[in-house]
Design a protein around this motif. Structure first.
Motif, PDB file in Angstrom:
ATOM      1  N   PHE A 144       0.914  -1.349  -0.157  1.00 20.95           N
ATOM      2  CA  PHE A 144      -0.137  -0.049   0.135  1.00 20.95           C
ATOM      3  C   PHE A 144       0.957   1.225  -0.044  1.00 20.95           C
ATOM      4  CE2 PHE A 144      -2.137   3.435   2.287  1.00 20.95           C
ATOM      5  CZ  PHE A 144      -3.452   3.661   1.631  1.00 20.95           C
ATOM      6  N   VAL A 145       1.858   1.295   0.961  1.00 26.19           N
ATOM      7  CA  VAL A 145       2.746   2.523   0.754  1.00 26.19           C
ATOM      8  C   VAL A 145       3.615   2.610  -0.346  1.00 26.19           C
ATOM      9  CG1 VAL A 145       4.859   3.340   1.971  1.00 26.19           C
ATOM     10  CG2 VAL A 145       3.275   2.238   3.212  1.00 26.19           C
ATOM     11  N   TRP A 146       3.929   1.635  -1.050  1.00 24.30           N
ATOM     12  CA  TRP A 146       4.648   1.886  -2.238  1.00 24.30           C
ATOM     13  C   TRP A 146       3.811   2.138  -3.405  1.00 24.30           C
ATOM     14  CZ3 TRP A 146       9.599   2.687  -2.275  1.00 24.30           C
ATOM     15  CH2 TRP A 146      10.057   2.666  -3.459  1.00 24.30           C
ATOM     16  N   ASN A 147       2.604   1.756  -3.263  1.00 24.27           N
ATOM     17  CA  ASN A 147       1.435   1.886  -4.504  1.00 24.27           C
ATOM     18  C   ASN A 147       1.201   3.431  -4.093  1.00 24.27           C
ATOM     19  OD1 ASN A 147      -0.236   1.189  -6.685  1.00 24.27           O
ATOM     20  ND2 ASN A 147      -1.924   0.731  -5.258  1.00 24.27           N
ATOM     21  N   GLU A 148       0.800   3.847  -3.195  1.00 27.51           N
ATOM     22  CA  GLU A 148       0.563   5.246  -2.726  1.00 27.51           C
ATOM     23  C   GLU A 148       1.680   6.240  -3.238  1.00 27.51           C
ATOM     24  OE1 GLU A 148      -2.617   6.214  -2.134  1.00 27.51           O
ATOM     25  OE2 GLU A 148      -3.027   4.197  -2.422  1.00 27.51           O
ATOM     26  N   TRP A 149       2.799   5.844  -3.045  1.00 30.52           N
ATOM     27  CA  TRP A 149       3.958   6.520  -3.511  1.00 30.52           C
ATOM     28  C   TRP A 149       3.921   6.657  -4.933  1.00 30.52           C
ATOM     29  CZ3 TRP A 149       7.263   9.990  -3.589  1.00 30.52           C
ATOM     30  CH2 TRP A 149       8.471   9.942  -4.471  1.00 30.52           C
ATOM     31  N   ASN A 150       3.719   5.548  -5.756  1.00 34.23           N
ATOM     32  CA  ASN A 150       3.717   5.584  -7.003  1.00 34.23           C
ATOM     33  C   ASN A 150       2.526   6.509  -7.669  1.00 34.23           C
ATOM     34  OD1 ASN A 150       5.753   4.101  -7.544  1.00 34.23           O
ATOM     35  ND2 ASN A 150       4.660   2.216  -7.442  1.00 34.23           N
ATOM     36  N   ASN A 151       1.223   6.562  -6.682  1.00 35.30           N
ATOM     37  CA  ASN A 151       0.186   7.396  -7.139  1.00 35.30           C
ATOM     38  C   ASN A 151       0.349   8.837  -6.704  1.00 35.30           C
ATOM     39  OD1 ASN A 151      -1.116   5.291  -7.642  1.00 35.30           O
ATOM     40  ND2 ASN A 151      -2.229   5.040  -5.875  1.00 35.30           N
ATOM     41  N   LEU A 152       1.800   9.138  -5.896  1.00 37.35           N
ATOM     42  CA  LEU A 152       2.009  10.346  -5.410  1.00 37.35           C
ATOM     43  C   LEU A 152       1.144  10.866  -4.356  1.00 37.35           C
ATOM     44  CD1 LEU A 152       3.695  12.360  -8.235  1.00 37.35           C
ATOM     45  CD2 LEU A 152       4.542  11.553  -6.153  1.00 37.35           C
ATOM     46  N   SER A 153       0.290   9.984  -3.574  1.00 40.32           N
ATOM     47  CA  SER A 153      -0.445  10.495  -2.466  1.00 40.32           C
ATOM     48  C   SER A 153       0.140  10.406  -1.478  1.00 40.32           C
ATOM     49  CB  SER A 153      -1.660   9.456  -2.598  1.00 40.32           C
ATOM     50  OG  SER A 153      -2.405   9.853  -1.443  1.00 40.32           O
ATOM     51  N   ILE A 154       0.931  11.612  -1.016  1.00 34.08           N
ATOM     52  CA  ILE A 154       1.970  11.728   0.172  1.00 34.08           C
ATOM     53  C   ILE A 154       0.745  11.435   1.238  1.00 34.08           C
ATOM     54  CG2 ILE A 154       3.396  13.031   1.410  1.00 34.08           C
ATOM     55  CD1 ILE A 154       4.422  12.224  -1.144  1.00 34.08           C
ATOM     56  N   THR A 155      -0.372  11.835   1.332  1.00 35.62           N
ATOM     57  CA  THR A 155      -1.266  11.883   2.545  1.00 35.62           C
ATOM     58  C   THR A 155      -1.635  10.418   2.794  1.00 35.62           C
ATOM     59  OG1 THR A 155      -2.563  13.664   1.369  1.00 35.62           O
ATOM     60  CG2 THR A 155      -3.466  12.729   3.064  1.00 35.62           C
ATOM     61  N   ASN A 156      -1.698   9.412   1.808  1.00 43.83           N
ATOM     62  CA  ASN A 156      -1.905   8.043   2.080  1.00 43.83           C
ATOM     63  C   ASN A 156      -0.551   7.301   2.812  1.00 43.83           C
ATOM     64  OD1 ASN A 156      -4.568   7.638   1.722  1.00 43.83           O
ATOM     65  ND2 ASN A 156      -4.509   7.072  -0.416  1.00 43.83           N
ATOM     66  N   VAL A 157       0.404   7.925   2.114  1.00 46.00           N
ATOM     67  CA  VAL A 157       1.669   7.517   2.613  1.00 46.00           C
ATOM     68  C   VAL A 157       1.852   7.820   4.242  1.00 46.00           C
ATOM     69  CG1 VAL A 157       4.294   7.725   2.375  1.00 46.00           C
ATOM     70  CG2 VAL A 157       2.961   7.309   0.592  1.00 46.00           C
ATOM     71  N   ILE A 158       1.639   8.983   4.441  1.00 40.65           N
ATOM     72  CA  ILE A 158       1.538   9.392   5.868  1.00 40.65           C
ATOM     73  C   ILE A 158       0.673   8.839   6.862  1.00 40.65           C
ATOM     74  CG2 ILE A 158       1.296  11.253   7.555  1.00 40.65           C
ATOM     75  CD1 ILE A 158       2.421  13.055   5.291  1.00 40.65           C
ATOM     76  N   ILE A 159      -0.698   8.434   6.317  1.00 39.57           N
ATOM     77  CA  ILE A 159      -1.412   7.709   6.997  1.00 39.57           C
ATOM     78  C   ILE A 159      -0.988   6.351   7.355  1.00 39.57           C
ATOM     79  CG2 ILE A 159      -3.830   6.621   7.104  1.00 39.57           C
ATOM     80  CD1 ILE A 159      -4.694   9.213   5.789  1.00 39.57           C
ATOM     81  N   ALA A 160      -0.250   5.625   6.289  1.00 40.63           N
ATOM     82  CA  ALA A 160      -0.064   4.413   6.481  1.00 40.63           C
ATOM     83  C   ALA A 160       1.248   4.101   7.429  1.00 40.63           C
ATOM     84  CB  ALA A 160       0.437   3.775   5.141  1.00 40.63           C
ATOM     85  N   ILE A 161       2.067   5.270   7.402  1.00 34.48           N
ATOM     86  CA  ILE A 161       3.263   5.241   8.158  1.00 34.48           C
ATOM     87  C   ILE A 161       2.599   5.319   9.668  1.00 34.48           C
ATOM     88  CG2 ILE A 161       5.135   6.809   9.092  1.00 34.48           C
ATOM     89  CD1 ILE A 161       5.778   7.643   6.581  1.00 34.48           C
ATOM     90  N   LEU A 162       1.587   6.085  10.088  1.00 33.92           N
ATOM     91  CA  LEU A 162       1.146   6.201  11.316  1.00 33.92           C
ATOM     92  C   LEU A 162       0.496   4.926  11.708  1.00 33.92           C
ATOM     93  CD1 LEU A 162       0.490   8.668  13.130  1.00 33.92           C
ATOM     94  CD2 LEU A 162      -1.899   8.831  12.321  1.00 33.92           C
ATOM     95  N   LEU A 163      -0.077   4.319  10.938  1.00 31.60           N
ATOM     96  CA  LEU A 163      -0.836   2.885  11.040  1.00 31.60           C
ATOM     97  C   LEU A 163       0.072   1.769  11.278  1.00 31.60           C
ATOM     98  CD1 LEU A 163      -3.979   3.057   8.903  1.00 31.60           C
ATOM     99  CD2 LEU A 163      -3.583   3.351  11.372  1.00 31.60           C
TER     100      LEU A 163
END
Ligand SMILES: Nc1ncnc2c1ncn2[C@@H]1O[C@H](COP(=O)(O)OP(=O)(O)OP(=O)(O)O)[C@@H](O)[C@H]1O
Ligand SMILES: [Mg+2]
Lengths: 279, 306
Positions: free
Chosen positions: A237-256
């Motif tokens: 998920f982190v990698w996929n959201e990075w490819n989507n350039l969705s930093i918001t989702n990356v931050i959320i994933a990091i938090l979780l």
């Protein structure tokens, strides 16, 4: 005294959190448009250029998105769009499987090695060499032999969680106080009963400490492993959201990832407390 | 001395010392005990008393020699020989009751929980720990821990009790009560007892025979003192016995001076025939042989004897 200390510590924590969120908010808030440009170009450049909005999401964006995720954690819109709950579930299931297999191997094996000085000496060089290998280095070999990415990830978890548990079990079993063993000996307690009634309780705190270290490592490794094998899981998920350039989702994933890691650690900490005895 | 229930035959204990040398704690040690006899060992700290006890228990193997119990050479531990450890050796994750019950259920494997618990409880009551059954060892004082160790050893009703300074951490009152209990149980059940102590009066009250060991390293069993006091001796009128002070002085003399000088002064000491000292009798007989050797004992002038 202690309760007031806890209260004060809690207050300081809240203040620190507020300060962090405040600074984050200030650092990422929108500023005035930096340049006028043709609408075509502006569209191409996105909000960053046109409104001076930082590409880094602010705490409010992250909070809103997190709320969205928390409302629908288990949706499934095909391979690239699954709820965070599902992704975390995949990761936890892989960690759980690999970890439990490691427990089943490491603890009995550790018992054998710890109780036998011969085995202990004979196996030591192997353990010393295998232990420092990064679990991800096993990945190609696992993929080649197992030919299944999900099982390979489980294997990687297995291999990385086995060493702390094995070594701690060996150490815990080998360093059971002689006088406790002597009690069992004078009572003519058989080997099996001795293992369960004296050695296991005496070594349990050390074993559980090893298990706690292992679960931490396993949770660290699963993210990297899933980035490599892809498909499902929080790492993917982190990698996929990075490819989507969705930093918001990356931050959320990091938090979780942090929160789940903490919970896993706390569960093991509780088990450790349960088997610890004061001397 | 025909019935040798326990016979230690020429045992030695050596440890590898620094730079390849070996340290001999003791060697060529012989002693025997009759069935039902209460024996105390007295000697200075570090002379090897615990080592002898561990060998008797089967926890430790002698470097040389054998131990014969009931006609058979021992090759390990046995439920017939219970040990009260100097370091208590309680299992810290078990309660007081759990520690005693562990011993009980090890001896009688087919007993159900209730029976094990009831049996353990009687011995906890015996050592005066009623009300502390559910405490863990970490919550107990040193003396209470020692009493749990005593209860655990007594609970399996062994043929032989091996006690390593069992009462050392107790106050005078508790110690007296427990001495009485242990003595009563040993007499009633005919248990043979081997007890290490540093307390001369305790030895005089409890023992039938007192083994005197010289200082280590290279400790020897110097003498076996036979207790002249009657078997049904009472604690309170012990010191009124005409031989009490002669006995006490003899032991204290040994501890203060002769334990250091014995080896040098007695070059012809025969470890196989350790002198048996009968306080109050003019003669000195040899423990292992039947021929009496006529020697005067220091500290037992005829004037003191009855
Ligand atoms: N594992 C060991 N290695 C080397 N030496 C040892 C070892 N265990 C005991 N000793 C030595 O053996 C000697 C006798 O020890 P032991 O414990 O039998 O003494 P003790 O007579 O019971 O003394 P105390 O009255 O203090 O309990 C001591 O000098 C000790 O240093
Ligand atoms: Mg000792």
């Amino acid at each position: 005294m202690t309760s007031s200390l806890r209260l004060r510590a809690g207050l300081v924590s809240i203040v620190l959190l507020a300060a962090f969120l405040g600074i984050w908010h200030l650092a990422t808030r929108s500023t005035a448009p930096v340049a006028t440009m043709s609408p075509e170009y502006a569209k191409l450049m996105g909000l960053t250029a046109t409104q001076g909005k930082s590409a880094m999401p602010g705490p409010i964006d992250v909070g809103a998105k997190l709320w969205e995720h928390l409302k629908r954690p288990f949706y499934d819109n095909g391979p690239n769009d699954k709820g965070l709950g599902i992704q975390l579930g995949y990761s936890i299931a892989r960690v759980g499987t690999g970890y439990l297999l490691a427990v089943l191997v490491a603890i009995p094996l550790g018992f054998l090695i710890g109780m036998s000085p011969l085995l202990s000496k004979a196996l030591d060089p192997f353990i010393q060499v295998l232990k420092p290998i990064s679990p991800l280095a096993w990945m190609p070999l696992a993929l080649y032999t197992i030919k299944d990415s999900s099982i390979s990830a489980i294997f990687v978890i297995f291999i990385c969680s086995i060493w702390p548990m094995l070594l701690n079990t060996v150490f815990g079993v080998a360093s059971v106080r002689k006088e406790w063993i002597n009690v069992a000996r004078t009572l003519e307690v058989g080997t099996i009963r001795r293992a369960f009634t004296v050695i296991l309780p005496a070594a349990a705190p050390t074993i559980l400490t090893g298990m706690r270290i292992s679960i931490g490592i396993a949770w660290l490794v699963i993210v990297a492993a899933e980035m490599l094998v892809g498909g499902t899981g929080i790492g993917y998920f982190v990698w996929n959201e990075w490819n989507n350039l969705s930093i918001t989702n990356v931050i959320i994933a990091i938090l979780l990832i942090g929160v789940v890691g903490m919970l896993l650690d706390q569960i093991l900490a509780r088990f450790t407390r349960m088997v610890t005895f004061p001397e | 001395m025909t019935d040798k229930f326990i016979s230690i035959e020429g045992i030695a204990k050596r440890y590898p010392g620094a730079s390849g040398a070996t340290t001999t704690i003791f060697e060529n040690l012989w002693l025997s005990m009759a069935r039902g006899e209460f024996c105390c060992v007295i000697g200075h700290s570090g002379c090897g008393k615990t080592t002898v006890l561990n060998i008797l228990a089967g926890l430790d193997a002698p470097s040389e020699g054998t131990v014969i119990v009931d006609g058979q050479s021992i090759s390990g531990t046995s439920l017939d020989r219970a040990v009260i450890f100097q370091s208590h050796a309680l299992l810290p994750w078990r309660t007081v009751l759990g520690n005693v019950a562990y011993a009980v259920s090890s001896k009688w494997r087919r007993w159900d929980r209730a029976k094990v618990k009831a049996h353990a409880q009687t011995f906890i009551d015996l050592v005066g720990l009623t009300g502390s059954e559910h405490k863990r060892p970490s919550e107990l004082s040193g003396g209470m821990k020692q009493r749990v160790g005593i209860a655990r050893a007594l609970s399996i009703t062994p043929k032989m009790m091996l006690m390593d300074e069992p009462f050392s951490a107790l106050d005078a009152l508790t110690r007296g009560t427990l001495q009485d209990e242990v003595r009563r149980i040993c007499l009633e059940t005919g248990q043979t007892a081997f007890m290490i102590t540093h307390d001369v009066d305790e030895a005089i009250y409890l023992a039938d025979k007192i083994f005197l060991m010289t200082n280590g390293p290279g400790a020897v069993l110097a003498e076996v003192v036979e207790n002249p006091l009657p078997r049904d001796r009472g604690r309170t009128d012990l010191h009124r016995h005409p031989l009490y002070y002669a006995l006490r002085n003899h032991i204290i003399d040994f501890l203060v001076t002769r334990s250091k000088t014995f080896t040098a002064e007695t070059p012809d000491h025969d470890p196989r025939n350790v002198p048996m000292v009968h306080i109050g009798k003019p003669g000195l007989t040899i423990a292992a042989s039947d021929e009496p050797r006529q020697t005067r004992i220091p500290g037992t002038s005829p004037g003191l004897t009855a």
